[in-house]
Every structure is written in C-alpha cells, then in structure tokens.
Design an enzyme around this catalytic site. Structure first.
Site, PDB file in Angstrom:
ATOM      1  N   HIS A 105       0.889  -1.193   0.000  1.00 22.92           N
ATOM      2  CA  HIS A 105       0.000   0.000   0.000  1.00 22.92           C
ATOM      3  C   HIS A 105       0.915   1.228   0.000  1.00 22.92           C
ATOM      4  CE1 HIS A 105      -3.473   2.415   0.583  1.00 22.92           C
ATOM      5  NE2 HIS A 105      -3.848   2.075   1.805  1.00 22.92           N
ATOM      6  N   MET A 107       7.966  -2.848  -6.976  1.00 24.88           N
ATOM      7  CA  MET A 107       7.200  -1.858  -6.220  1.00 24.88           C
ATOM      8  C   MET A 107       6.886  -0.625  -7.065  1.00 24.88           C
ATOM      9  SD  MET A 107       6.416  -3.178  -3.563  1.00 24.88           S
ATOM     10  CE  MET A 107       6.816  -4.686  -2.719  1.00 24.88           C
ATOM     11  N   GLY A 108       5.670  -0.093  -6.861  1.00 29.52           N
ATOM     12  CA  GLY A 108       5.258   1.085  -7.620  1.00 29.52           C
ATOM     13  C   GLY A 108       4.533   0.725  -8.910  1.00 29.52           C
ATOM     14  N   HIS A 117      -2.098  -2.294  -9.648  1.00 24.89           N
ATOM     15  CA  HIS A 117      -3.109  -1.718  -8.759  1.00 24.89           C
ATOM     16  C   HIS A 117      -4.294  -2.653  -8.672  1.00 24.89           C
ATOM     17  CE1 HIS A 117      -5.753   1.213  -6.873  1.00 24.89           C
ATOM     18  NE2 HIS A 117      -4.638   1.855  -6.567  1.00 24.89           N
ATOM     19  N   ASP A 120       2.492   5.807  -6.592  1.00 24.08           N
ATOM     20  CA  ASP A 120       3.703   5.790  -5.754  1.00 24.08           C
ATOM     21  C   ASP A 120       4.999   5.859  -6.553  1.00 24.08           C
ATOM     22  OD1 ASP A 120       2.557   5.752  -3.243  1.00 24.08           O
ATOM     23  OD2 ASP A 120       2.199   3.598  -3.325  1.00 24.08           O
ATOM     24  N   ARG A 171     -18.258  -6.879   9.713  1.00 24.60           N
ATOM     25  CA  ARG A 171     -17.828  -8.156  10.279  1.00 24.60           C
ATOM     26  C   ARG A 171     -18.216  -9.237   9.280  1.00 24.60           C
ATOM     27  NH1 ARG A 171     -17.397 -13.402  11.327  1.00 24.60           N
ATOM     28  NH2 ARG A 171     -17.077 -13.927  13.514  1.00 24.60           N
TER      29      ARG A 171
HETATM   30  N1  ACO Z   1       5.277  -6.550 -10.055  1.00 25.57           N
HETATM   31  C1  ACO Z   1       5.222  -7.735 -10.662  1.00 25.57           C
HETATM   32  N2  ACO Z   1       4.074  -8.419 -10.888  1.00 25.57           N
HETATM   33  C2  ACO Z   1       2.947  -7.839 -10.481  1.00 25.57           C
HETATM   34  C3  ACO Z   1       2.909  -6.592  -9.849  1.00 25.57           C
HETATM   35  C4  ACO Z   1       4.125  -5.940  -9.635  1.00 25.57           C
HETATM   36  N3  ACO Z   1       4.182  -4.749  -9.039  1.00 25.57           N
HETATM   37  N4  ACO Z   1       1.640  -6.273  -9.555  1.00 25.57           N
HETATM   38  C5  ACO Z   1       0.890  -7.276 -10.002  1.00 25.57           C
HETATM   39  N5  ACO Z   1       1.670  -8.218 -10.549  1.00 25.57           N
HETATM   40  C6  ACO Z   1       1.244  -9.488 -11.140  1.00 25.57           C
HETATM   41  C7  ACO Z   1       1.102 -10.524 -10.043  1.00 25.57           C
HETATM   42  O1  ACO Z   1       2.288 -11.238  -9.837  1.00 25.57           O
HETATM   43  C8  ACO Z   1      -0.007 -11.383 -10.587  1.00 25.57           C
HETATM   44  O2  ACO Z   1       0.539 -12.226 -11.585  1.00 25.57           O
HETATM   45  P1  ACO Z   1      -0.004 -13.727 -11.761  1.00 25.57           P
HETATM   46  O3  ACO Z   1      -1.458 -13.576 -12.096  1.00 25.57           O
HETATM   47  O4  ACO Z   1       0.845 -14.250 -12.837  1.00 25.57           O
HETATM   48  O5  ACO Z   1       0.202 -14.383 -10.421  1.00 25.57           O
HETATM   49  C9  ACO Z   1      -0.916 -10.387 -11.291  1.00 25.57           C
HETATM   50  O6  ACO Z   1      -0.073  -9.303 -11.670  1.00 25.57           O
HETATM   51  C10 ACO Z   1      -2.034  -9.862 -10.404  1.00 25.57           C
HETATM   52  O7  ACO Z   1      -1.459  -9.281  -9.232  1.00 25.57           O
HETATM   53  P2  ACO Z   1      -2.029  -9.397  -7.781  1.00 25.57           P
HETATM   54  O8  ACO Z   1      -0.921  -9.204  -6.787  1.00 25.57           O
HETATM   55  O9  ACO Z   1      -2.854 -10.648  -7.642  1.00 25.57           O
HETATM   56  O10 ACO Z   1      -3.008  -8.146  -7.794  1.00 25.57           O
HETATM   57  P3  ACO Z   1      -3.632  -7.496  -6.500  1.00 25.57           P
HETATM   58  O11 ACO Z   1      -4.798  -6.736  -6.984  1.00 25.57           O
HETATM   59  O12 ACO Z   1      -3.853  -8.482  -5.427  1.00 25.57           O
HETATM   60  O13 ACO Z   1      -2.471  -6.534  -5.988  1.00 25.57           O
HETATM   61  C11 ACO Z   1      -1.036  -4.728  -5.727  1.00 25.57           C
HETATM   62  C12 ACO Z   1      -2.397  -5.181  -6.251  1.00 25.57           C
HETATM   63  C13 ACO Z   1      -0.866  -5.185  -4.277  1.00 25.57           C
HETATM   64  C14 ACO Z   1      -1.001  -3.206  -5.747  1.00 25.57           C
HETATM   65  C15 ACO Z   1       0.079  -5.304  -6.610  1.00 25.57           C
HETATM   66  O14 ACO Z   1      -0.049  -4.804  -7.919  1.00 25.57           O
HETATM   67  C16 ACO Z   1       1.452  -5.029  -6.047  1.00 25.57           C
HETATM   68  O15 ACO Z   1       1.938  -5.786  -5.197  1.00 25.57           O
HETATM   69  N6  ACO Z   1       2.114  -3.931  -6.490  1.00 25.57           N
HETATM   70  C17 ACO Z   1       3.374  -3.507  -5.924  1.00 25.57           C
HETATM   71  C18 ACO Z   1       3.145  -2.726  -4.628  1.00 25.57           C
HETATM   72  C19 ACO Z   1       2.629  -1.339  -4.898  1.00 25.57           C
HETATM   73  O16 ACO Z   1       3.114  -0.636  -5.759  1.00 25.57           O
HETATM   74  N7  ACO Z   1       1.653  -0.919  -4.095  1.00 25.57           N
HETATM   75  C20 ACO Z   1       1.087   0.417  -4.196  1.00 25.57           C
HETATM   76  C21 ACO Z   1      -0.357   0.361  -4.539  1.00 25.57           C
HETATM   77  S1  ACO Z   1      -0.969   1.963  -4.991  1.00 25.57           S
HETATM   78  C22 ACO Z   1      -1.113   2.862  -3.573  1.00 25.57           C
HETATM   79  O17 ACO Z   1      -1.118   2.371  -2.470  1.00 25.57           O
HETATM   80  C23 ACO Z   1      -1.161   4.336  -3.783  1.00 25.57           C
END
Ligand code: ACO
Length: 373
Positions: free
Chosen positions: A220, A255-256, A259, A310, A354
């Site tokens: 996040h 990271m970054g 979404h 981010d 809940r």
């Molecule tokens: N790097 C590499 N692969 C990624 C990334 C990433 N940043 N984000 C998503 N993916 C891939 C996943 O590995 C997954 O691949 P798969 O289907 O082959 O397993 C697919 O895309 C779907 O990703 P999920 O993690 O299941 O998507 P979810 O909706 O649960 O997660 C999240 C969203 C947590 C933001 C994710 O994209 C992530 O971890 N990003 C990096 C952290 C980040 O930048 N967070 C900031 C969010 S924005 C904010 O807070 C302002």
C-alpha cells in the site's frame, strides 16, 4: 469456481456505499465528490480539497481562508506529546512515530461530545507535520521545531519544517498537487481499516491509528519508499532494464507497479510523472528520470503493468530533497483527509463490518484432558 478465487483479498467485492469518491464504473477515472482529479490537481489547493472531502462542497474564498486559519491555529503541540516524542528511539520509522503521536493525542484530547468529529479531523490534519518534525529534528539536532509558521498551506508548512526555511515556491506547488492526488481513494486498504474500526463505535483517533498502520505496508503506501530503494539499485537505464527483467524472471514484485482497481493505468500517475519530469529538468537530474522511465517501459513490455501513483511520487520527492523515510508520512498527512471523511460517513449510517470466513481447519475433535495426552 472455488471460494478462494471468488473473494481472495475481497477483490471485486462492493463492501459498502460511499459518496466521497469513485474510480468510475470502468475503473479508469477518479473523482472526489464528483470533481475529476485532473481538474483538482491542476486548479485547486490541497486545503480546498480537504474542505471538499470533509464538508462535501468546494469552499468560497472566505470559507477557505477561515479553514486555512483554523488549521494554522491547530498546529501547536501539547508538552506531553513533546515529552513522549523525545523518548521514542531516534531510529524509529516515522510512520510509527505518526501512529504513536495520533494515539497519544487520543489520550490527551479524547473524543467527547464537545469536540466534534470535524474539529478532530482539522486538529489531526494540522498537527501531523508538527508531530513528525518535532521528533525528526529533536533526534537529529536537539532543536525544537517552530510550529508557529506563517505559511497556511500544508505543503508549505511541511517543507518549511523539513528544511528549516520557507518553502521553495515550485516545490510547494508540486507537493500541493501530490497531496491532492493522495488525498482519497474510496475503499483502499487503510481507509477500509479506518472504517472497520469506526464501525465498532470506537473513537476517531483509534480509527486513524488503524489506518496509519495499514498504510505503512509496501503493498500500500509503503510502496513509495520501496520504489526509491529499487531506483537506488541501478546506476544506468540499461542496468535497470536488466535488473527488472531478472527480477521478473524470478517472479519478484516490482514496487510502484500494478493496482487492485485500475487495470489499464492509474489516472494519478501521469500527473505525478509530469511533476517528476519538471523537477528533473529544474534540478539538472540526468539519472533518476531516465532510470525510472526505462523501468516503466520494461514493465509495460513484459507484463503490461503500469506505474501507480507511488512510482513517480518517489522520484519527485527525492528530487525535492525529501528523505525516503518521510515519503509514506507525506501520504499520511494527505490521506488523513480521506480517512476522516470516511470515518464520518461510516458513523452516519453505521453497520458493524464483520464478514464471514470460509473454515478450512480440522474436522470436529473430542477434547482430551491434559493428563491423558
Ligand atoms: N510486479 C510484478 N508483478 C505484479 C505486480 C508488480 N508490481 N503487480 C501485479 N503483478 C502481477 C502478479 O504477480 C499477478 O501475476 P499472476 O497472475 O501471474 O500471479 C498479477 O499481476 C495480479 O497481481 P495481484 O498481486 O494478484 O493483484 P492485486 O490486486 O492483489 O495486488 C497490488 C495489487 C498489491 C497493488 C500489486 O499490484 C502489487 O503488489 N504492487 C506492488 C506494490 C505497490 O506498488 N503498491 C502500491 C499500490 S498503490 C497505492 O497504495 C497508492
């Protein structure tokens, strides 16, 4: 479809109603109380946006002026908070400092019928930078921050406390945009945490503490700090390209990027990218922007993933000389406005949050007395 694929992480679930913001039915835009984020970022001040979120309407000049003055007057730090901040370790994470500061304020100024939730929201908006920089400077130089600063914008106050001099006008404008972009995002994890806490009829500061703790994680808000650590690893755009390709092969999360609700792009990101580009030109940076842009290109080519807010925030903050550990605290100072609006909204039409859980544990067992085990 198994129960896991149905609602893991509550993805795709509408967990309640809100009139504060929307990413639109298609999940491609972002509006705060009906106003497009692009318009707000281009024309508004962060204080106008806070007013909009808290009081549901844009202020006129007079109301904005009064609001800003009220915030300026509420920046002061009670002596007991200062004492506690002095006792926190110098190497604490600033997010822990903010969470602790909000918690202490909840003891010193507990919520009562006399201090209504709008007043508490304004007090928290005003005091967060004071808490952060009191601790920050006390442990670096032993000097106390002067919270009685003329600048009545949060961006200006933040930068002045950080650098101990009036804010650079261009940096202030960019931080103002960034605060607007970070202010609100419907049922994101930290806001949802705040609403869950509020839904038990707990106090305002407890809900904000829950939200700060939730924002801290790198999936996040903590992603802006993690992004900077990533950028620092690479000396050149080519190195970045190779490093990201290797990381993706190892199935690492970059990271970054990505979404939960946006699938094609994060509408806030191009605005922040433009800010980072401006700063890159004005500071003569020939390193961070080229590295960042190459990472963006590789992530799109290889994974069709786009930078979220981010990613370029990290570049912009770094170029404004904001230390990495303060990146997520900037997010807190902004998102407090959204959290406050959601706590107020949750309370207005409260229903305990809940949900149920799918049980995947053992079948029923008979209890065996301890002497027979
Ligand atoms: N790097 C590499 N692969 C990624 C990334 C990433 N940043 N984000 C998503 N993916 C891939 C996943 O590995 C997954 O691949 P798969 O289907 O082959 O397993 C697919 O895309 C779907 O990703 P999920 O993690 O299941 O998507 P979810 O909706 O649960 O997660 C999240 C969203 C947590 C933001 C994710 O994209 C992530 O971890 N990003 C990096 C952290 C980040 O930048 N967070 C900031 C969010 S924005 C904010 O807070 C302002």
């Amino acid at each position: 479809m198994s129960h896991k694929s149905l609602n893991a992480g509550l993805a795709g679930i509408n967990a309640g109603e809100t009139s504060i913001s929307t990413v639109g039915k298609e999940g491609v835009g972002l509006r705060y109380r009906g106003y497009a984020i692009e318009d707000l970022a281009q024309h508004a001040s962060f204080e106008e946006v806070c007013f909009l979120l808290l009081y549901k309407t844009l202020p006129d000049k007079g109301k904005l002026c009064e609001f800003r003055e009220r915030l300026r007057e509420k920046r002061y730090l009670p002596t007991d908070i200062k004492t506690i901040l002095q006792h926190l370790p110098a190497n604490s994470h600033p997010m822990d400092v903010l969470r602790t500061g909000v918690s202490v304020l909840g003891c010193l100024e507990p919520e009562t019928y006399n201090n209504n939730q709008n007043e508490i929201s304004e007090r928290l908006l005003a005091i967060l930078p004071s808490i952060l920089f009191y601790w920050y400077h006390y442990h670096r130089s032993g000097k106390e921050v002067i919270t009685d600063v003329k600048d009545n914008s949060l961006a200006g106050y933040f930068l002045q406390l950080l650098h101990n001099e009036p804010a650079d006008i261009n940096h202030k404008a960019i931080l103002n945009k960034s605060l607007i972009l970070y202010a609100e995002h419907e049922f994101n994890a930290s806001t949802f945490a705040a609403r869950v806490t509020a839904s038990t009829l707990s106090d305002f500061n407890s809900a904000v503490c829950a939200a700060i703790g939730t924002l801290r994680g790198p999936l996040h808000g903590g992603a802006n700090e993690a992004t900077m650590e990533l950028l620092e690893k690479f000396q050149t755009p080519d190195e970045a390209e190779k490093g990201i390709k290797d990381a993706l092969e190892k199935k690492q999360v970059i990271m970054g990027f990505g979404h939960r609700v946006y699938k094609k792009n994060d509408p806030r990101s191009p605005i922040m990218k433009q800010c980072a580009q401006t700063l890159s030109m004005t500071t003569g940076d020939s390193h961070y922007m080229p590295v960042a842009e190459n990472i963006e290109k590789v992530m799109w080519d290889k994974k069709k993933l786009f930078p979220n807010l981010d990613f370029y925030s990290a570049v912009a903050y770094h170029l404004m000389n904001i230390q990495v550990a303060l990146f997520t605290p900037v997010f807190v100072c902004s998102r407090l406005s959204g959290w406050a609006a959601h706590i107020i909204e949750q309370r207005k039409n409260n229903k305990l949050i809940r949900p149920n859980a799918y049980y995947i544990g053992p079948d029923p067992k008979n209890y065996i007395p301890i002497e027979d085990r």
